[in-house]
Scaffold this active site. Structure first.
Site, PDB file in Angstrom:
ATOM      1  N   ARG A  43       0.820  -1.214   0.000  1.00  0.00           N
ATOM      2  CA  ARG A  43       0.000   0.000   0.000  1.00  0.00           C
ATOM      3  C   ARG A  43       0.857   1.269   0.000  1.00  0.00           C
ATOM      4  NH1 ARG A  43      -4.266  -1.899   4.514  1.00  0.00           N
ATOM      5  NH2 ARG A  43      -5.309  -3.558   3.337  1.00  0.00           N
ATOM      6  N   ARG A  47      -3.520   6.187   0.212  1.00  0.00           N
ATOM      7  CA  ARG A  47      -4.076   7.328   0.934  1.00  0.00           C
ATOM      8  C   ARG A  47      -3.091   8.068   1.825  1.00  0.00           C
ATOM      9  NH1 ARG A  47      -9.073   4.412   3.610  1.00  0.00           N
ATOM     10  NH2 ARG A  47      -7.635   2.666   3.439  1.00  0.00           N
ATOM     11  N   ARG A  56      -6.855  11.209  -7.132  1.00  0.00           N
ATOM     12  CA  ARG A  56      -8.006  10.331  -6.998  1.00  0.00           C
ATOM     13  C   ARG A  56      -9.289  11.087  -6.672  1.00  0.00           C
ATOM     14  NH1 ARG A  56      -8.884   5.558  -4.685  1.00  0.00           N
ATOM     15  NH2 ARG A  56     -11.015   6.235  -5.022  1.00  0.00           N
ATOM     16  N   ASP A  92      -6.724  -3.353  -7.435  1.00  0.00           N
ATOM     17  CA  ASP A  92      -7.433  -3.912  -6.284  1.00  0.00           C
ATOM     18  C   ASP A  92      -7.658  -5.390  -6.549  1.00  0.00           C
ATOM     19  OD1 ASP A  92      -9.153  -2.940  -3.725  1.00  0.00           O
ATOM     20  OD2 ASP A  92     -10.149  -4.633  -4.709  1.00  0.00           O
ATOM     21  N   TYR A 167     -14.703 -12.924  -0.062  1.00  0.00           N
ATOM     22  CA  TYR A 167     -15.499 -11.766  -0.472  1.00  0.00           C
ATOM     23  C   TYR A 167     -16.745 -12.199  -1.234  1.00  0.00           C
ATOM     24  CZ  TYR A 167     -12.081  -8.196   0.849  1.00  0.00           C
ATOM     25  OH  TYR A 167     -11.262  -7.354   1.555  1.00  0.00           O
TER      26      TYR A 167
END
Length: 360
Positions: A43, A47, A56, A92, A167
């Site tokens: 990552r 962010r 973004r 992702d 998921y």
């Protein structure tokens, strides 16, 4: 197309030597001598970077993964800022599922949400094979990236079959994985068929990235730490091994990582990876005992340490490096992804510190 085939029926061949071949990162993955311990962060593109948040802004997550120019910019940002030894392709783990038509979205603050969870054999039929045309934007983005990165390796990645299945079966993130485990225990044949189908999809997604120019690949099994070793061996290992075997012929390093997998490290190594990622819960000198010989290790500073003082970060980093001193190959990383509110300067200082302290 099965996981053991490539387009037009040809077998994968080892990639020819590239500018990246003698990079510190790839040398460490091959357990060869390095000029310094290589560093990258899970990552690292995300962010924690203000430049990421800026580009973004107003762009949904899945859409951002399908814009080659945007993917290129985001992937390059931490390489420019931190001087890390490898880039990780910005995407992702649910992208290949979206590409084959699964009705899902990534909800802010929640994560991937699947509109119709898979709970029956009829549901399994919704998972068709992935073709390169389904993810042509990936091929385009990696072409742009490798041209920019030069001698810096690009790591491709995918979600592992168990985590993707979780998921799909739960319908979104889950704390206890009750629906997943109910299917795994209650209908083992359907479970095995589901993971086998996902192994094919995952392998196809990794092949696209390798053939476009990725120098290594990482398989993320984010949720597999929820399983006991016996369940992993019986119900997960065959599918993960199928993925790794499907890309073995390309000759690129294969990395395997999961969270909370201290009891599974040996089994994860058996799945076929060249490098086993270790979270922060197991020291690397103990992890190498559990994994066994013939594998490099990746890790494993606790991401939360970066919120401490620079002196404390250096002290904890020394502990990781000291524990890694006897390893055949070591790639420095965090024990999980960069936390969103991490100070980017802390990552830059950490990269420089590891490079300086381990310079040969």
């Amino acid at each position: 197309m099965s996981a053991n085939e490539t387009p037009a029926g040809r077998q994968p061949q080892p990639s020819p030597p590239k500018a990246t071949y003698d990079s510190a990162f790839l040398r460490a993955c091959r357990r060869e001598p390095v000029p310094h311990t290589p560093v990258w962060f899970m990552r690292q593109a995300g962010r924690s970077l203000p430049e990421y948040r800026k580009v973004r802004e107003g762009v949904p997550m899945l859409e951002s993964c399908m814009r080659p120019e945007l993917v290129t910019e985001i992937t390059l940002q931490p390489v420019r800022r931190h001087g890390v030894d490898a880039a990780i392709y910005f995407s992702d783990i649910v992208v290949p599922l979206k590409a084959i038509g699964v009705d899902l979205d990534i909800k802010p603050g929640i994560g991937p949400v699947v509109e119709q969870p898979i709970r029956s054999r009829a549901d399994l039929a919704r998972l068709r094979d992935l073709t390169p045309e389904d993810v042509s934007y990936v091929t385009e983005a990696i072409g742009l990236l490798t041209a920019e990165l030069g001698a810096t390796p690009l790591i491709g990645f995918a979600g592992a079959p168990f985590t993707l299945a979780s998921y799909l079966v739960e319908g979104g993130p889950s704390r206890n994985h009750e629906h997943t485990k109910a299917l795994m225990y209650g209908d083992p044949q359907l479970w095995a068929d589901l993971l086998d189908r996902l192994a094919d999809i995952t392998a196809a997604f990794l092949r696209v990235q390798i053939e476009a120019g990725a120098s290594a690949v990482q398989l993320f099994d984010s949720w597999v730490g929820a399983l006991a070793p016996a369940d992993y061996r019986r119900s997960v290992l065959p599918a993960s091994r199928k993925v790794f075997e499907a890309v073995a012929g390309y000759g690129v390093p294969r990395i395997h990582f999961g969270v909370g997998t201290g009891e599974l490290l040996g089994l994860m190594g058996q799945a076929g990876a060249d490098v086993v990622g270790v979270d922060w819960r197991v020291p690397l000198d103990e992890a190498v005992r559990r994994v066994g010989p013939g594998k490099a290790l990746q890790g494993n500073l606790d991401p939360a340490v970066l919120f401490s003082s620079p002196e404390a970060v250096e002290a904890k980093t020394r502990e990781v490096l000291d524990a890694a001193a006897g390893l055949e190959g070591h790639v420095f990383n965090l024990g999980h992804g960069v936390l969103p509110t991490t100070d980017p300067d802390a990552l830059t200082r950490l990269t420089e510190y590891v490079h300086t302290r381990t310079a040969r």
